[in-house]
Design an enzyme around this catalytic site. Structure first.
Site, PDB file in Angstrom:
ATOM      1  N   SER A 203       0.813  -1.198   0.000  1.00  0.00           N
ATOM      2  CA  SER A 203       0.000   0.000   0.000  1.00  0.00           C
ATOM      3  C   SER A 203       0.857   1.262   0.000  1.00  0.00           C
ATOM      4  CB  SER A 203      -0.982  -0.046   1.163  1.00  0.00           C
ATOM      5  OG  SER A 203      -2.094   0.749   0.895  1.00  0.00           O
TER       6      SER A 203
ATOM      7  N   ASP B 107      -9.632  -5.102  -5.052  1.00  0.00           N
ATOM      8  CA  ASP B 107      -9.201  -4.073  -4.109  1.00  0.00           C
ATOM      9  C   ASP B 107     -10.014  -2.811  -4.371  1.00  0.00           C
ATOM     10  OD1 ASP B 107      -7.870  -2.253  -2.485  1.00  0.00           O
ATOM     11  OD2 ASP B 107      -5.891  -3.098  -2.921  1.00  0.00           O
TER      12      ASP B 107
ATOM     13  N   HIS C 123      -7.790  -5.646  -0.389  1.00  0.00           N
ATOM     14  CA  HIS C 123      -6.530  -5.012  -0.021  1.00  0.00           C
ATOM     15  C   HIS C 123      -5.773  -5.902   0.960  1.00  0.00           C
ATOM     16  CE1 HIS C 123      -4.190  -1.346  -0.263  1.00  0.00           C
ATOM     17  NE2 HIS C 123      -4.055  -1.313   1.051  1.00  0.00           N
TER      18      HIS C 123
END
Length: 624
Positions: free
Chosen positions: A173, A279, A307
């Site tokens: 991320s 995601d 995610h």
């Protein structure tokens, strides 16, 4: 002259791969501060990056695995939200995640850096900007002898005494986004990056083609990760507010600074990307646009989760891939990993396939006409037909209500259905919907969804674990100490059986139909062709299922809608769905098929807008 490999004269390479021979407990653990060329906290002193190192006591120089993150002191890393821990002298005793436990005994150093303005670093966090990227780049420069660093007592810290400078960056991320940004500078010594669920354009993270995702978002992100005293970074926060320009949604110089894609050609490092196909936090356009621009050696993992780190999806296979990838690009071992199929993709729960590239080579862009159907529910496929649809902006319309009953009249949306499939089809790439519309306001937001209508067991990406369940058992991945164990809670894939599933979504502000850089207001009574790009995906739809297209105006779940209350007229003949398709949609009948109304998944959690988002997950609870 070609430099000797990192393992020359050492015994940690056997059978063509690195093996754990160095003591993890006896590893060197130290903390240094790397000097940057910036001073965005305006104190007259170059900003410094706090760097924590765990390295083997090796005879020769070793390569480095680097993770640069804003989360080490505020939010934690991984499924168990691990934080850094220090002894009484401020020296690192515990590094989050398994990278040091697994790789240090195999002849790698692991280095974790608090990016500017976070943790123990100085400077100010500028959320994807120049300070953030260059603070992490300074660490790569230091590892290669091009920047200075000191220990806490001010004495010089020289990395080239123990490292050959060959560096790989990894992170999920926000951390992976930093890796993308550093790679886009073309910095020498960065040999590979592993961005997991990472951002390649911060505009696309905080905007959907002119549609505002969450208001005052950069300032919120700064507050969450900021490690500086009150008031020190006020000027930077003001710049975030002004530069991000919530009022227009335009792509401007602020966003261009935070867009790494134009510099993909500068990337020297090999790239291993992992990204969940479902995601809905860091959306799939982030990997797809980055992937298509890269010219360096590259590899791609595409699970069906949201995610989630592949370590928590397919643990043994992912660790094995990382091991071979780092051995190849950091240790110089010719293990052939770069000659294997470039793409590993989950085609159904627990079913994986390997392919040469992505999107699939056999996918062809297919224009799918919108038909009038019965005048209420339209059709997909066949020839274009005359007809129109009219609906009003209904910002309170939920996704569940919009897609659950495609044959029923629902205020604020229109629906189009294919005939039941006579053969399985695959969508691989980026679908778009071109809509010929007439709007009675200067703009409206447009939202499109592709839906698979048909009962199936699918990965439950809308559930609390975004497609995984955390178990009570543990497994260990590397060596441990009393302060830093290598054991992590096991996980299992979470699935749900339901009568339909949203495959992909897309949003577009109609007044940005000419360019994202400026607004072009719509004139009432005039027809416009507006293309809504959906998120890239790769999904298979089974025989007997029905493909649906649901179109509405503003969306209160996945964005902060600037609802204008517009009435939208849609000309069917001038509109079409464009699918990157393998296989064929059957020719529809005169009317759309009847699809049984199905409720939303019982495991669905609150929609994204009702939860505070971070680029590391849907809130602080999530899979970091």
């Amino acid at each position: 002259m070609v430099a000797a490999p990192a393992w020359a004269g050492e015994d940690h390479v056997r059978g063509g791969q690195t093996v754990p021979v160095y003591s993890y407990e006896d590893a060197v653990r130290e903390s240094v501060w790397v000097q940057t060329t910036l001073d965005n906290d305006r104190d007259g002193v170059p900003d410094k990056v706090a760097v924590d190192i765990t390295r083997p006591r090796a005879k020769g120089k070793v390569p480095v695995i680097l993770e640069a993150s804003p989360y080490y002191s505020c939010c934690g890393r991984g499924n168990e939200s691990e934080l850094k821990q220090y002894d009484a002298n401020g020296v690192i005793t515990k590094q989050p995640l398994f990278y040091d436990n697994y790789f240090v005994p195999r002849g790698y150093a692991f280095v974790s850096a608090d990016i500017a303005g976070t943790g123990r670093s100085t400077g100010c966090m500028d959320v994807g900007g120049r300070e953030e990227v260059l603070s992490a780049k300074a660490v790569v420069d230091w590892l290669n002898g091009r920047a200075k660093a000191t220990y806490a007592d001010g004495t010089p810290a020289v990395a080239t005494r123990w490292t050959n400078g060959r560096t790989g960056m990894i992170g999920k991320s926000w951390d992976g986004s930093v890796a993308n940004g550093v790679a886009a500078t073309g910095v020498e010594g960065l040999e590979t990056i592993v961005p997991i669920s990472a951002i390649s354009s911060w505009y696309d993270y905080q905007r959907y083609n002119g549609v505002l995702r969450i208001e005052d978002y950069p300032e919120y992100l700064h507050r969450v990760v900021n490690g500086r005293p009150a008031g020190v970074c006020d000027a930077v926060v003001q710049g975030l507010d002004e530069g991000s320009d919530d009022a227009t949604g335009d792509y401007n110089a602020y966003w261009a600074e935070r867009d790494f894609r134009p510099d993909a050609r500068k990337v020297r490092a090999s790239v291993l990307i992992a990204h969940g196909l479902n995601d809905i936090n860091v959306s799939t356009t982030q990997f797809a646009r980055w992937w298509e621009g890269l010219r360096a050696p590259k590899k791609l993992w595409l699970p069906q989760q949201g995610h989630v780190d592949p370590f928590d999806i397919r643990r043994a296979e992912w660790v094995g891939t990382l091991h071979r990838w780092f051995d190849r690009w950091l240790q110089g071992l010719r293990n052939g990993v770069e000659r294997e199929p470039a793409v590993t993709i989950e085609t159904a729960p627990g079913t994986w396939a390997h392919e040469r590239n992505w999107p699939a080579a056999a996918a062809r862009t297919t224009r799918v006409a919108l038909g009038d159907g019965n005048g209420a529910t339209g059709t997909l496929g066949g020839r274009s037909t005359p007809g129109s649809r009219t609906w009003d902006d209904n910002p309170d319309l939920s996704e569940a209500a919009a897609v659950a009953s495609p044959n029923a009249p629902v205020r604020g949306r229109v629906a189009f259905l294919s005939a039941p499939l006579t053969e399985p089809v695959r969508i691989s790439g980026t679908p778009t919907v071109t809509l010929k519309v007439q709007v009675d306001k200067p703009t409206t937001e447009l939202t499109a969804r592709l839906v698979d209508y048909g009962t199936a067991t699918r990965v439950n990406y809308l559930g609390r674990g975004e497609g995984i369940t955390t178990l009570a058992t543990e497994s260990c991945w590397g060596a441990s100490t009393a302060a830093d164990d290598a054991c992590y809670r096991d996980t299992a894939e979470s699935t749900v059986t339901a009568g339909h599933a949203v495959l992909t979504r897309g949003w577009q502000d109609a007044a940005h139909h000419v360019s994202l850089r400026f607004v072009t207001p719509l004139r009432p009574g005039r027809w416009y062709s507006v293309t809504v790009p959906l998120q890239p995906t790769d999904q298979r739809i089974a025989t007997g299922h029905v493909l649906g297209l649901i179109v509405q105006a503003s969306d209160n779940e996945y964005s902060t809608p600037q609802s204008t209350g517009a009435t939208i007229h849609l000309d069917l003949r001038g509109s079409a769905l464009n699918l990157p398709l393998i296989g064929r949609l059957p020719t529809p009948g005169a009317a759309a098929p009847v699809v049984a109304a199905t409720p939303a998944s019982p495991n669905r959690v609150a929609p994204p807008r009702s939860r505070p988002l971070l680029p590391d997950g849907t809130g602080l609870r999530s899979q970091k």
